[in-house]
Design an enzyme around this catalytic site. Structure first.
Site, short mmCIF file in Angstrom:
data_model
loop_
_atom_site.label_atom_id
_atom_site.label_comp_id
_atom_site.label_asym_id
_atom_site.label_seq_id
_atom_site.Cartn_x
_atom_site.Cartn_y
_atom_site.Cartn_z
N GLU A 127 2.26 -2.48 3.79
CA GLU A 127 2.36 -1.41 4.80
C GLU A 127 2.45 -0.03 4.15
O GLU A 127 1.82 0.94 4.59
CB GLU A 127 3.60 -1.63 5.67
CG GLU A 127 3.52 -2.83 6.58
CD GLU A 127 2.35 -2.74 7.53
OE1 GLU A 127 1.98 -1.63 7.95
OE2 GLU A 127 1.76 -3.79 7.83
N ASP A 190 -3.49 -4.71 0.22
CA ASP A 190 -2.99 -5.88 -0.53
C ASP A 190 -2.85 -5.56 -2.01
O ASP A 190 -1.83 -5.85 -2.63
CB ASP A 190 -3.98 -7.05 -0.41
CG ASP A 190 -3.86 -7.79 0.91
OD1 ASP A 190 -2.99 -7.45 1.72
OD2 ASP A 190 -4.67 -8.73 1.12
#
Ligand SMILES: [Zn+2]
Length: 310
Positions: A127, A190
């Site tokens: 995030e 990621d």
């Protein structure tokens, strides 16, 4: 002999990847200034606090803040300069989301689902990377290329970012361009997330493990993290490869508060999730949405809309 050649080859490959260094990412095209990212995120966060059950449990807030601050100490987070904040939402969906400029909201469902602190750090690092790479305002910029420069440049009218963006139909509700990311943005989050984890002393492979676990559990309301947002097929493999590019680290960091957090979160009863509504000016465009209190049970499916978008 053959075996030895193979193992030498594998060792060589590992060294070659390491020598390449971690993948470098930079924010893409953006019409917003970084300060405008921050302003937009803070305005939206104020809305989120009114609309979602943000909880003030000191154990939980302290815990996510400690993990978050640890991730913030990594180079790419530091260099971004964004003022991240961390709050917990009583929502059973396994999810978290971060608004432009740094406000992050973590669901109790996620806290209940992670097997260890590194898995939570994985989701939070992912995030945080969306914020650092400014994916939300990048997408908004691309979608409103013509209208935005004048709006963002204008000093008038109290200067609410939410108000300005609502004029061009950008809100915070379901499928908001600010929180619905492309497949490549997901991959970037990621990989950068794996950098933040590694530098913080968390094993990046735990992020991959957690995604694997969610995949194995399949769909459903509680699997929001993987639903309705692109999940690159080779996600786990890509994280693993990236982790080989990082300098060798000792992945032993822990706050020591994981069990305490688990105990505290097990006592939280989540209310039924309700969707975030659109900001005012959009509701005026779609008046039929305004008065409806949540009657349909399947609304749960759309509970925190942005949460779907990782
Ligand atoms: Zn994402």
């Amino acid at each position: 002999m053959k075996r030895m050649t193979a193992s030498v080859f594998v060792a060589f490959l590992a060294v070659a990847m390491w020598a390449q260094g971690p993948t470098q990412f930079h924010p893409g095209f953006n019409l917003f200034s970084k300060q405008q990212d921050v302003q937009l995120g803070q305005e939206n966060a104020a809305q989120v606090r009114k609309q979602l059950p943000v909880i003030k449990d000191p154990v939980l807030t302290d815990y996510v803040t400690r993990v978050g601050k640890r991730l913030m100490s990594a180079r790419e987070a530091q260099e971004s300069g964004f003022p991240f904040t961390f709050e917990v939402v009583a929502d059973p969906s396994i999810n978290a989301f971060a608004l432009p400029g740094g406000p992050m909201f973590i669901n109790t469902g996620l806290l209940k689902a992670v097997d260890n602190e590194a898995q939570l750090a994985g989701v939070m690092g992912h995030e945080m990377s969306h914020v650092i790479l400014r994916h939300g305002t990048n997408q908004a910029s691309k979608s409103k290329l013509i209208e935005l420069p004048a709006l963002l440049g204008s000093q008038m009218a109290g200067g609410s970012m939410i108000g300005k963006l609502a004029q061009v139909g950008i809100g915070l509700g379901a499928n908001s361009v600010l929180l619905k990311f492309s497949r490549s943005a997901e991959s970037q989050a990621d990989l950068m997330g794996s950098h933040l984890m590694a530098e913080s002393g968390y094993d990046p492979m735990q992020m991959a493990r957690f995604f694997e676990k969610l995949n194995a559990q399949g769909g459903g309301r509680t699997m929001q993290f993987l639903s309705d947002h692109p999940n690159p097929d080779n996600r786990e493999k890509a994280i693993e490869e990236e982790s080989h590019r990082l300098p060798q680290q000792n992945y032993s960091y822990q706050t020591g508060q994981f069990e305490r957090m688990k105990q505290a979160v097990s006592k939280i009863k989540e209310p039924k999730p309700k969707p975030l509504s659109q900001p005012q000016p959009q509701q005026q465009e779609q008046p039929q949405q305004q008065p409806q209190p949540q009657q349909q049970p399947q609304q749960q499916e759309q509970s925190s809309p942005h949460l779907n978008n990782h």
